[in-house]
Design a protein around this motif. Structure first.
Motif, PDB file in Angstrom:
ATOM      1  N   ALA A  36       0.833  -1.202   0.000  1.00 53.74           N
ATOM      2  CA  ALA A  36       0.000   0.000   0.000  1.00 53.74           C
ATOM      3  C   ALA A  36       0.870   1.255   0.000  1.00 53.74           C
ATOM      4  CB  ALA A  36      -0.926  -0.013   1.213  1.00 53.74           C
ATOM      5  N   GLY A  63      -2.423  -2.668  -3.765  1.00 52.71           N
ATOM      6  CA  GLY A  63      -3.811  -2.292  -3.498  1.00 52.71           C
ATOM      7  C   GLY A  63      -4.683  -2.312  -4.733  1.00 52.71           C
ATOM      8  N   LYS A  83      -6.660   3.448   8.336  1.00 52.75           N
ATOM      9  CA  LYS A  83      -6.144   2.701   7.185  1.00 52.75           C
ATOM     10  C   LYS A  83      -6.853   3.077   5.893  1.00 52.75           C
ATOM     11  CE  LYS A  83      -4.820  -1.367   9.858  1.00 52.75           C
ATOM     12  NZ  LYS A  83      -5.110  -2.797  10.078  1.00 52.75           N
ATOM     13  N   TYR A  87      -5.307   2.820   2.116  1.00 51.71           N
ATOM     14  CA  TYR A  87      -5.883   1.925   1.120  1.00 51.71           C
ATOM     15  C   TYR A  87      -6.390   2.698  -0.099  1.00 51.71           C
ATOM     16  CZ  TYR A  87      -5.727  -1.866   4.590  1.00 51.71           C
ATOM     17  OH  TYR A  87      -5.329  -2.809   5.493  1.00 51.71           O
ATOM     18  N   VAL A  92      -7.091   0.606  -3.630  1.00 53.58           N
ATOM     19  CA  VAL A  92      -8.034  -0.451  -3.248  1.00 53.58           C
ATOM     20  C   VAL A  92      -9.442   0.049  -3.568  1.00 53.58           C
ATOM     21  CG1 VAL A  92      -8.994  -1.771  -1.322  1.00 53.58           C
ATOM     22  CG2 VAL A  92      -6.524  -1.322  -1.427  1.00 53.58           C
ATOM     23  N   TYR A  95     -13.200  -0.943   0.455  1.00 57.92           N
ATOM     24  CA  TYR A  95     -12.650  -1.280   1.769  1.00 57.92           C
ATOM     25  C   TYR A  95     -13.788  -1.335   2.772  1.00 57.92           C
ATOM     26  CZ  TYR A  95     -10.230  -0.386   6.240  1.00 57.92           C
ATOM     27  OH  TYR A  95      -9.789  -0.436   7.542  1.00 57.92           O
TER      28      TYR A  95
END
Length: 144
Positions: A36, A63, A83, A87, A92, A95
């Protein structure tokens, strides 16, 4: 600190559900690193990553190679909320924080360099769209 029984049971339940619902193009990693950033290697409770598993022999997934990251939080809500920025910056797409204390599912979507564009809290009476799955899931079913 070590995971308690409730945390472990919820994590196992969600992992089993994901494995049953997703096709072979994805694998579920439990408590394994995700890249990440150049100095960030978090280990989410669950990560749905592009499969097959053998693909990750030489390196950890980034990610942006994940479909969904999930943290299960009984006492770590503040840490897990923090986080989200990491992320999002790493790409990402979705999440989740399964907040065991409040019994809500917090869904973060639409990552950007400044964070997630949408944050939604879902109660146990609601359903959630699961990336890669054809049908929504009952949020209550996450809290076994």
């Amino acid at each position: 600190s070590p995971q308690g029984p409730y945390h472990t049971t919820v994590t196992d339940n969600v992992a089993d559900r994901l494995r049953a619902a997703l096709d072979g193009g994805w694998c579920i990693r439990e408590d394994k690193p995700v890249v990440a950033g150049s100095h960030s290697l978090p280990e989410p409770d669950l990560a749905v990553v592009q499969g097959p598993r053998v693909r990750w022999r030489q390196r950890h997934p980034r990610g942006d190679e994940c479909l969904l990251l999930i943290e299960v939080a009984l006492t770590s809500q503040e840490l897990d909320r923090g986080k989200a920025a990491v992320y999002a910056l790493s790409g990402v797409p979705v999440y989740w924080i399964i907040d065991l204390e409040s019994r809500v599912l917090v869904v973060h979507e639409f990552p950007s360099p400044t964070g997630y564009g949408r944050r939604t809290e879902l109660a146990t009476s609601e359903t959630v769209a699961v990336p890669g799955c054809a049908f929504p899931w009952s949020v209550a079913d996450l809290f076994v």
